[in-house]
Design a protein around this motif. Structure first.
Motif, short mmCIF file in Angstrom:
data_model
loop_
_atom_site.label_atom_id
_atom_site.label_comp_id
_atom_site.label_asym_id
_atom_site.label_seq_id
_atom_site.Cartn_x
_atom_site.Cartn_y
_atom_site.Cartn_z
N ALA A 49 76.61 -44.12 -38.98
CA ALA A 49 75.23 -44.35 -39.42
C ALA A 49 75.15 -45.58 -40.32
CB ALA A 49 74.70 -43.12 -40.15
N SER A 50 76.09 -45.70 -41.25
CA SER A 50 76.10 -46.85 -42.16
C SER A 50 76.28 -48.15 -41.39
CB SER A 50 77.23 -46.67 -43.17
OG SER A 50 77.31 -47.79 -44.01
N GLU A 51 77.18 -48.17 -40.44
CA GLU A 51 77.42 -49.37 -39.65
C GLU A 51 76.19 -49.72 -38.81
OE1 GLU A 51 80.29 -50.72 -35.96
OE2 GLU A 51 81.11 -49.36 -37.46
N GLN A 52 75.56 -48.72 -38.21
CA GLN A 52 74.37 -48.97 -37.40
C GLN A 52 73.22 -49.50 -38.25
OE1 GLN A 52 73.32 -45.71 -34.81
NE2 GLN A 52 75.41 -45.51 -34.06
N ILE A 53 73.04 -48.92 -39.43
CA ILE A 53 71.97 -49.39 -40.32
C ILE A 53 72.25 -50.82 -40.77
CG2 ILE A 53 70.93 -49.06 -42.60
CD1 ILE A 53 71.27 -46.00 -42.10
N THR A 54 73.49 -51.11 -41.12
CA THR A 54 73.86 -52.47 -41.53
C THR A 54 73.61 -53.46 -40.40
OG1 THR A 54 75.51 -51.61 -43.05
CG2 THR A 54 75.74 -53.91 -42.41
N ASP A 55 74.02 -53.10 -39.20
CA ASP A 55 73.79 -53.98 -38.04
C ASP A 55 72.31 -54.19 -37.79
OD1 ASP A 55 76.53 -54.13 -37.76
OD2 ASP A 55 76.63 -52.76 -36.04
N LEU A 57 69.85 -53.91 -39.97
CA LEU A 57 69.30 -54.73 -41.07
C LEU A 57 69.65 -56.20 -40.87
CD1 LEU A 57 69.94 -52.45 -44.17
CD2 LEU A 57 67.72 -53.14 -43.25
N THR A 58 70.86 -56.46 -40.41
CA THR A 58 71.27 -57.84 -40.15
C THR A 58 70.36 -58.48 -39.12
OG1 THR A 58 73.56 -57.31 -40.70
CG2 THR A 58 73.20 -59.31 -39.40
N VAL A 59 70.09 -57.77 -38.04
CA VAL A 59 69.22 -58.29 -36.99
C VAL A 59 67.79 -58.44 -37.49
CG1 VAL A 59 68.22 -57.82 -34.72
CG2 VAL A 59 70.66 -57.43 -35.11
N THR A 60 67.25 -57.41 -38.15
CA THR A 60 65.86 -57.49 -38.60
C THR A 60 65.67 -58.54 -39.68
OG1 THR A 60 66.20 -55.65 -40.15
CG2 THR A 60 65.30 -55.11 -37.98
N ASN A 61 66.68 -58.81 -40.48
CA ASN A 61 66.56 -59.85 -41.50
C ASN A 61 66.53 -61.26 -40.91
OD1 ASN A 61 66.32 -58.22 -43.76
ND2 ASN A 61 68.52 -58.06 -44.02
N ILE A 76 63.07 -54.73 -31.92
CA ILE A 76 63.28 -53.50 -32.70
C ILE A 76 63.41 -52.28 -31.81
CG2 ILE A 76 62.27 -54.45 -34.80
CD1 ILE A 76 59.77 -52.74 -34.29
N ARG A 77 62.76 -52.28 -30.64
CA ARG A 77 62.93 -51.16 -29.70
C ARG A 77 64.35 -51.14 -29.15
NH1 ARG A 77 56.92 -51.80 -27.32
NH2 ARG A 77 55.98 -50.23 -28.67
N GLN A 78 64.89 -52.31 -28.89
CA GLN A 78 66.27 -52.38 -28.41
C GLN A 78 67.23 -51.89 -29.49
OE1 GLN A 78 67.32 -56.12 -26.68
NE2 GLN A 78 69.39 -55.46 -26.15
N LEU A 79 66.98 -52.24 -30.75
CA LEU A 79 67.82 -51.75 -31.85
C LEU A 79 67.81 -50.23 -31.92
CD1 LEU A 79 66.98 -54.26 -34.73
CD2 LEU A 79 69.20 -53.93 -33.63
N VAL A 80 66.63 -49.65 -31.82
CA VAL A 80 66.53 -48.18 -31.87
C VAL A 80 67.25 -47.57 -30.67
CG1 VAL A 80 64.92 -46.24 -31.71
CG2 VAL A 80 64.42 -48.15 -33.25
N HIS A 81 67.07 -48.17 -29.51
CA HIS A 81 67.70 -47.65 -28.30
C HIS A 81 69.23 -47.72 -28.37
CE1 HIS A 81 68.31 -46.75 -24.08
NE2 HIS A 81 69.04 -47.84 -23.97
N GLU A 82 69.77 -48.80 -28.96
CA GLU A 82 71.21 -49.01 -29.00
C GLU A 82 71.91 -48.25 -30.13
OE1 GLU A 82 71.47 -53.23 -29.36
OE2 GLU A 82 71.17 -53.57 -27.21
N SER A 115 57.04 -44.20 -49.08
CA SER A 115 58.20 -44.73 -48.36
C SER A 115 58.97 -45.68 -49.26
CB SER A 115 57.76 -45.44 -47.08
OG SER A 115 56.97 -46.54 -47.41
N LYS A 116 60.21 -45.94 -48.87
CA LYS A 116 61.08 -46.78 -49.68
C LYS A 116 61.52 -47.98 -48.86
CE LYS A 116 62.69 -42.66 -51.90
NZ LYS A 116 63.62 -41.61 -51.78
N PRO A 117 60.90 -49.15 -49.04
CA PRO A 117 61.33 -50.32 -48.27
C PRO A 117 62.71 -50.79 -48.71
CG PRO A 117 59.50 -50.87 -49.73
CD PRO A 117 59.79 -49.41 -49.90
N HIS A 118 63.56 -51.10 -47.74
CA HIS A 118 64.90 -51.57 -48.02
C HIS A 118 65.10 -53.00 -47.54
CE1 HIS A 118 66.67 -47.85 -49.51
NE2 HIS A 118 65.83 -47.27 -48.70
N SER A 119 64.14 -53.54 -46.83
CA SER A 119 64.22 -54.92 -46.39
C SER A 119 62.84 -55.34 -45.95
CB SER A 119 65.25 -55.03 -45.26
OG SER A 119 64.68 -55.44 -44.05
N LYS A 120 62.68 -56.60 -45.66
CA LYS A 120 61.37 -57.08 -45.25
C LYS A 120 60.97 -56.56 -43.87
CE LYS A 120 63.10 -61.30 -43.17
NZ LYS A 120 63.12 -62.72 -43.17
N ALA A 121 61.92 -56.09 -43.08
CA ALA A 121 61.61 -55.74 -41.71
C ALA A 121 61.91 -54.30 -41.35
CB ALA A 121 62.38 -56.66 -40.77
#
Length: 139
Positions: A49-55, A57-61, A76-82, A115-121
């Motif tokens: 989960a941590s690795e997926q969230i980091t990945d 966030l990297t893409v969305t940033n 973002i749909r592809q990120l959720v799917h993958e 909600s708690k925003p953790h990044s701009k995206a």
């Protein structure tokens, strides 16, 4: 005769206590192994989960101006799917949810004050009923 009965009773009790002890040691060993296996599984899931969230966030940033256009929604749909540990990714403007990968665009009235925003995206919200009112409670 009484002496022989006491001896048999003592042997029986000793065998019984030894048997209970062996059962206890076996149960302890099996339980310990199961708890170690479970702890490793939980750790592996948390690392995934941590690795997926980091990945994600990297893409969305890398998205210069987060918007709900077709190209951004596809990303973002592809990120959720993958990523099996990510349920949804969305964009916000102040306290309004603009769109999410699973739900598409929202009318401007959707608020996400809790909600708690953790990044701009990307935003991780702890209360889905903010965005999706429902008569049933969600756990």
């Amino acid at each position: 005769m009484a002496n022989q009965a006491l001896t048999r009773l003592a042997i029986f009790l000793a065998a019984f206590i030894i048997t209970l002890g062996l059962i206890e040691v076996t149960a302890y060993s099996v339980q310990k192994d199961e708890q170690i296996r479970f702890a490793h599984e939980v750790l592996r899931e948390a690392e995934d989960a941590s690795e997926q969230i980091t990945d994600a966030l990297t893409v969305t940033n890398t998205i210069a101006e987060p918007s709900c256009d077709t190209a951004t929604m596809t990303v973002i749909r592809q990120l959720v799917h993958e990523n099996s540990e990510i349920y949804d990714i969305g964009f916000m403007n102040d306290e309004s949810v603009l769109c999410t990968a699973n739900w598409g665009q929202f009318p401007p009235s959707i608020s996400a004050t809790n909600s708690k925003p953790h990044s701009k995206a990307i935003v991780f919200t702890s209360k889905s009923n903010i965005c999706f009112p429902s008569t049933t409670s969600m756990i």
